[in-house]
Each structure stands twice: as C-alpha cells, then as structure tokens.
Write an enzyme that holds these catalytic residues in place. Structure first.
Site, mmCIF file in Angstrom:
data_model
loop_
_atom_site.group_PDB
_atom_site.id
_atom_site.type_symbol
_atom_site.label_atom_id
_atom_site.label_comp_id
_atom_site.label_asym_id
_atom_site.label_seq_id
_atom_site.Cartn_x
_atom_site.Cartn_y
_atom_site.Cartn_z
ATOM 1 C CG ASP A 68 47.346 24.742 38.295
ATOM 2 O OD1 ASP A 68 47.066 23.764 37.571
ATOM 3 O OD2 ASP A 68 46.499 25.349 38.978
ATOM 4 C CE1 TYR B 186 41.346 28.955 39.347
ATOM 5 C CE2 TYR B 186 43.549 28.844 38.407
ATOM 6 C CZ TYR B 186 42.566 28.321 39.233
ATOM 7 O OH TYR B 186 42.814 27.169 39.950
ATOM 8 C CE LYS C 92 43.180 23.899 38.413
ATOM 9 N NZ LYS C 92 44.080 25.016 38.096
ATOM 10 N N GLY D 44 44.975 32.712 52.003
ATOM 11 C CA GLY D 44 45.721 33.904 52.387
ATOM 12 C C GLY D 44 45.866 34.145 53.874
ATOM 13 C CB ILE D 45 43.873 33.071 56.849
ATOM 14 C CG1 ILE D 45 43.743 33.498 58.315
ATOM 15 C CG2 ILE D 45 43.983 31.556 56.747
ATOM 16 C CD1 ILE D 45 43.218 34.879 58.516
ATOM 17 C CG LEU D 46 47.760 29.470 57.195
ATOM 18 C CD1 LEU D 46 47.919 28.035 56.721
ATOM 19 C CD2 LEU D 46 48.177 29.580 58.669
#
Length: 336
Positions: free
Chosen positions: A46, A51, A77, A239-241
């Site tokens: 994807d 981006y 997209k 990103g915190i996980l």
C-alpha cells in the site's frame, strides 16, 4: 470485491515511512526493505502520492516494476496530485505538519474532484512503473487534515473521486475502492450513502491496542452488517507499540506512555512480544482483512512476520481484558 478474497494473506507492507516520514532514509535502505518484504513472501503493498510527494511510490516502484504484475496486490490513494513545480512555502498538512519534510520538494495539489482523481491515478502509475492498480483509496477526507471544512472535502470526493472509482471498478480497471483515512466519521458517512458503494476501507491508527473504542461504537458494526472489510493501517500507533516514541504522528503524551508501560509489563509476564499482541489484536475483529505495518529497515519485516505467527497464550488475552486495557466490546483471539 471482498477485500478478504482479494488480499493475499493477512499482512501487507505500508509504505508511508518510505516517503521519509520523520527522517531521511537512504535510497539503498528503502530498496532493501522492499526487497526484504518481497523475499519473505509479502504480496500486498500500500502506498500513496502524499507519502513524501511521490517518493514512496517511486521507491516502491523501483522494486515492484520488476516483479510479475499478477504476483502481488497493489493499492494507492487519490486526493493528492503531485505537481512538477517545486514547493516554496511551508505546506499545510493540518495536524500532520512536518510529517514528510524530508520528502520530495514537489508542490502538492489537494483535490478530490473527478479530474484530479484521474490525474492522481495517472501520476501514480507513472511513478510506480506499473500498468494497473488493484485497490484505490480516497485519502484523508477527514478532520485531521481539514478541520471543520472536512465535510466540504467529503462532498467534493462524493461527487468526484467516489464516482470515478466506482466506474473504474465496474469497468474492471480496478478491483476495489474505498476510503483511506485516520478518522472513523468519513467512512461512517460513506456507508450510510445509498450509492456509490465502497468495497472496503483502510483505517489508520483507529483500530489498535491503544485506540479502538471509538471505531467499535458505530463504524465496525456498520461495516460488519454491510459486509465491508477493513485494512488496518498503523497497527503500532505510529511506532509507540514497536519501540518508538511517536503516537498519532507526534511525540507520545504521558498517558499513552503509561498505558504502553502497562502493556509491556503484561506481555513480559507472558513471554510474548508487544508486536504480536498489537498485530493479532487488530486482526481479531471479523471486519479486519489485513494489517499493513510500515518499515524502513529490512530486519523489521522478519519481526513483523514473526509477530503475526507468534503463539500468544489465551491467558494473555484474558489478563488484557481483566486489566481493562481493551474495550469490553473488542473481539479478542481465543474469544477471551
């Protein structure tokens, strides 16, 4: 077409980081990461023009354009047309300001009209070096980018992008379309329409271990009732996980850091990885078709695949529920 029938497996590769999100990534590192995803069997990719102002599509295309086109599923997209001219002002990305400051310097036209949708697809095909797309998402017609004006953008997309993509699907040019957003409300509004009908949606950051209650209230019951599938973007909550410091594309606030600390204590107790808990939670909802974590290093691909296949004991999910770390309405693996 049902996304579950279309997508090859339950994990894909999200390419936002390849657009130099948060940091400038060397070209060879970006290429090696995509090659690692391919070599380890990932066949859903994807991307989006947004981006890095086309950079992620270019980098992905450098690898995929050399692979058999029937061997993978590709989504991008619409809503952003990348122009040839250089941006001289600081771009306004709403709540996501500065997200791709290291991307290409091209000016971006934010538009969801029929004409812009056609131009967006044409530009994506050129940057990707392919002759067709499988899935096209209508990108970011939501509050985080447009504030109170998001309804106007939604209406622009409803009369523009939605109709173009429905026609392309009916003509067999693409296989499916839907919304790719960070908020639930635009998808709820779309599912309430008589027409056009989306095939699915990409919901980023709203069905994770850290943030899922809102999606469970209205959106996911609607989607389940209508047989509309979900791709889960941002399963690591920016990103915190996954050992990072970002949540919702910003530095994580104290209450999120505290919740992650509790989650880490629980996964440590059961001897599992937090990535495994994150991915398998996001996939446990009946509407979930796939997760698409992003990566910028080849080693992360192996981590993600290992996490997807890691054995997580039922006791972990029971303890997660007992600790009130997930919504009571959230389906869990092993029906915990």
């Amino acid at each position: 077409m049902s996304l579950k029938n279309l997508l090859p497996g339950r994990i894909g590769f999200g390419t936002a980081p390849l657009g130099n999100m948060f940091r400038a990534i060397p070209d060879d590192e970006a290429r090696a990461t995509v090659e690692a995803a391919w070599d380890q069997g990932i066949r859903y990719y994807d991307t989006a023009p947004f981006y890095g102002a086309g950079l992620a599509e270019e980098r992905l295309g450098q690898v995929l354009s050399g692979k058999p086109r029937d061997a993978y599923v590709l989504s991008t997209k619409v809503g952003r047309v990348i122009l040839d001219e250089i941006e001289t002002d600081v771009p306004d990305f709403g709540e996501k300001g500065g997200l791709f400051e290291h991307g290409n310097p091209n000016k971006i036209l934010h538009e969801w009209t029929a004409d812009a949708t056609e131009r967006s697809i044409e530009g994506s095909l050129k940057r990707l070096g392919v002759d067709r797309l499988d899935i096209v998402w209508v990108h970011d017609i939501a509050q985080d980018f447009h504030g109170d004006a998001w309804i106007q953008k939604f209406e622009e997309a409803r009369t523009g992008a939605f109709r173009v993509l429905s026609r392309l699907r009916d003509e067999g040019v693409i296989k499916a379309w839907g919304l790719g957003v960070n908020k639930t409300e635009p998808i709820e509004l779309t599912l309430a329409l008589d027409e056009p009908r989306p095939d699915g949606f990409l919901l980023a950051g709203r069905y994770t271990l850290l943030d899922h209650e809102h999606a469970l209230q209205r959106l996911l019951p609607m989607a389940q009732e209508q047989g509309v599938d979900m791709v889960v973007g941002g399963p690591y909550s920016s990103g915190i996980l996954a050992g990072g410091s970002h949540f919702e594309y910003q530095q994580a606030p104290p209450e999120i850091i505290e919740k992650v600390s509790r989650l880490k204590a629980l996964v440590d107790k059961h001897g599992i990885s937090i990535k495994a808990a994150a991915l398998q939670f996001s996939l446990a909802h009946p509407v979930s078709a796939a997760v698409i974590p992003g990566a910028t290093r080849p080693s992360r691909i192996a981590e993600d695949l290992s996490a997807l296949n890691e054995t997580v004991p039922a006791a972990f999910w029971h303890d997660l529920r007992a600790a009130d770390l997930v919504s009571p309405a959230a389906p869990l693996p092993d029906a915990a």
